[in-house]
Structures are given as C-alpha cells and as structure tokens.
Scaffold this motif. Structure first.
Motif, PDB file in Angstrom:
ATOM      1  N   ARG A  28      10.531 -17.305 -11.876  1.00 44.34           N
ATOM      2  CA  ARG A  28      10.693 -16.227 -12.853  1.00 44.34           C
ATOM      3  C   ARG A  28       9.326 -15.602 -13.161  1.00 44.34           C
ATOM      4  N   ASP A  82      17.680 -22.601  -9.092  1.00 47.37           N
ATOM      5  CA  ASP A  82      18.536 -23.731  -9.436  1.00 47.37           C
ATOM      6  C   ASP A  82      18.009 -25.019  -8.798  1.00 47.37           C
ATOM      7  N   SER A  94      12.122 -14.490  -4.497  1.00 51.65           N
ATOM      8  CA  SER A  94      13.238 -14.570  -5.435  1.00 51.65           C
ATOM      9  C   SER A  94      12.630 -14.694  -6.825  1.00 51.65           C
ATOM     10  N   PHE A  95      12.490 -13.565  -7.511  1.00 52.96           N
ATOM     11  CA  PHE A  95      11.835 -13.553  -8.814  1.00 52.96           C
ATOM     12  C   PHE A  95      12.859 -13.860  -9.908  1.00 52.96           C
ATOM     13  N   GLU A  96      13.309 -15.087  -9.914  1.00 50.90           N
ATOM     14  CA  GLU A  96      14.261 -15.566 -10.909  1.00 50.90           C
ATOM     15  C   GLU A  96      14.197 -17.089 -10.942  1.00 50.90           C
ATOM     16  N   PHE A  97      14.847 -17.659 -11.924  1.00 55.43           N
ATOM     17  CA  PHE A  97      14.903 -19.120 -12.015  1.00 55.43           C
ATOM     18  C   PHE A  97      15.626 -19.685 -10.795  1.00 55.43           C
ATOM     19  N   ASP A 138       5.348  -9.510 -10.852  1.00 51.28           N
ATOM     20  CA  ASP A 138       6.158  -9.395  -9.633  1.00 51.28           C
ATOM     21  C   ASP A 138       6.001  -8.026  -8.980  1.00 51.28           C
ATOM     22  N   GLN A 153       6.903 -20.674 -12.252  1.00 47.25           N
ATOM     23  CA  GLN A 153       6.873 -19.446 -13.034  1.00 47.25           C
ATOM     24  C   GLN A 153       5.726 -18.577 -12.516  1.00 47.25           C
TER      25      GLN A 153
END
Length: 260
Positions: A118, A146, A141-144, A124, A87
């Motif tokens: 994230r 996988d 890649s500013f996201e969760f 970000d 995070q």
C-alpha cells in the motif's frame, strides 16, 4: 528514535520520554536500540532486554515454486527478478531501486522489478513515472497484499531489496528469509551486527551512489546458494523461540498488582 515519517515529533518525543522514565523493562529487537534510546530519550532505571526478531517460518502459506509464482505474476521465466514488498513509503527509497534496475538493464541484464504494498504520500505515482521513464519491466500492486499471496512475490524474486533511508529493524528481511529469498539492506550498525556473517544478506552503503548496484549485481549472480542460506537462517530463528523468550521475561517481572 521516532516512528517512520512521524508528523508529530514533539508529541512523540514527550511520549517516549514518559515511557522511558516509567518502564521497568524495555524489550528491544537488537542491542543497538538501547544506544539510540539513551541518546534521544530520558531513560530511568529500566533494564533493556534483547529478544531477537524471529523469522515467519510456518506463519504464511508457502506452497508455490519460483516458476509457479512467476507465472502467476506474469514474469518472464528467465529474467533476473528484484522485489520489494511492504508499505510503499517515501523513506523506503523504492525510487532508487527503479534507477538501479534501469542501470543493470542498460548493462545487458534482463530485469523485472516487483513492487507490492500500500502506497503513502503519492509515492506510487512517482515510481510509475520512473518505470516509464527508464522503460523498466515492472509488475506492481499498490494495495495491501493478502497473507495467502505473500508467497507469490517472495518466491518469484531472486533478491528482495529494502533500500530504506532510515530504519532500526527490518521485519521484511526476516520475512524474506522465511521464503528462502536473499535480501539487500543498508549498511547500518544494527544490520552489520545482526547479519555480518549471513551471506544471504547484502549490505550497501547508502551514501555511495554506486554501491547498491554493485551489491545487487553480485547477489543476482548466485541466487540459488544464497536462497538456501536464507532458508537455513529462517529455520534457526523460529517464532516460537521469540514467544518463549517474551513469556520468560513476563514471568520474571510480576506486575505491581501481583506483588501487593
């Protein structure tokens, strides 16, 4: 000890005091936690028991090579690659990582920075502004991320850097070891105790503006041997060991309902 970026310090302190007074056993991931808790909270007769943090060996997919991971993320094959995954919060100091990468780039090293996770609090935007300002190659890649894709970010990195401003434990370091990736952490008492004999972990002085760059530069010079050391550490800190120790504690402390 409050949670990261806590906004309700008074309520959290009251809750921790209640838990400390009520608990029979407090499980900690390193011995330093007890010192911090006793300094900050009211602790009754609770017994502190240490269960060392495990690696994530066998938990996540780990099927790609470093070259395959770099190709998938669009990273130049011969670049020195510095990674951060987790995070993306203000306390984690990712901005400092960009500035250090820029310094190494100016010194003649070909660098790519990987950042995945994230974001929180608009950090970000600040990071991307720094990337543009310093003209640093960066894949973000500013996201969760996988579970299946974690391997890409770790395998593509020569070194993972976690320049936290305040932290008591770092599951990210154990995750890095699970993929055979060296890492850098701040030189805090708990990390010195846990990793002082581990060559795959570089410790930097967070109060020394130049130390992170110096430590990182030294680790980038020998990523292969350090990666093998990280993988070996992972294999000797298996998740099932941590689970077995937790089960043993539960069996040794029956609930009040069971003792009636």
């Amino acid at each position: 000890m409050a949670s990261h970026d806590s906004q309700f310090m008074e309520l959290e302190s009251r809750f921790n005091n209640f838990m400390g007074r009520s608990a029979d056993v407090i499980i900690q991931l390193n011995d330093y936690t007890e010192q911090v808790c006793r300094e900050d909270f009211s602790i009754g007769d609770a017994q502190f028991v240490t269960i060392p943090h495990s690696s994530y060996q066998g938990v996540y997919s780990d099927e790609v090579s470093a070259s395959e991971a770099r190709s998938a993320l669009g990273v130049e094959p011969n670049d020195a690659v510095i990674g951060f995954l987790g995070q993306v919060r203000p306390y984690k100091g990712v901005e400092r990582l960009i500035e250090v990468a820029a310094d190494l780039q100016k010194a003649g090293r070909s660098i790519t920075v990987l950042i995945a996770g994230r974001p929180q609090g608009g950090v970000d935007k600040k990071i991307l502004e720094l990337v543009a300002e310093h003209d640093v190659r960066c894949v973000s890649s500013f996201e969760f991320i996988d579970d299946e894709d974690l391997q890409l970010w770790f395998r593509a990195s020569d070194v993972m850097v976690f320049p936290y401003r305040k932290v008591l434990n770092s599951g990210s370091a154990y995750l890095a070891a699970s993929f055979g990736t060296p890492c850098v952490l701040p030189r805090e008492p708990q990390f010195e105790e846990l990793f002082h004999d581990e060559e795959w972990v570089g410790l930097f002085d967070p109060d020394d503006e130049d130390d992170l760059r110096s430590v990182l530069q030294g680790m980038l010079d020998s990523p292969g041997p350090l990666g093998a050391s990280a993988a070996q550490f992972s294999r000797t800190h298996l998740p099932w060991t941590m689970s077995a120790q937790f089960l043993e504690i539960l069996r040794g402390h029956p609930s009040k309902a069971e003792t009636r």
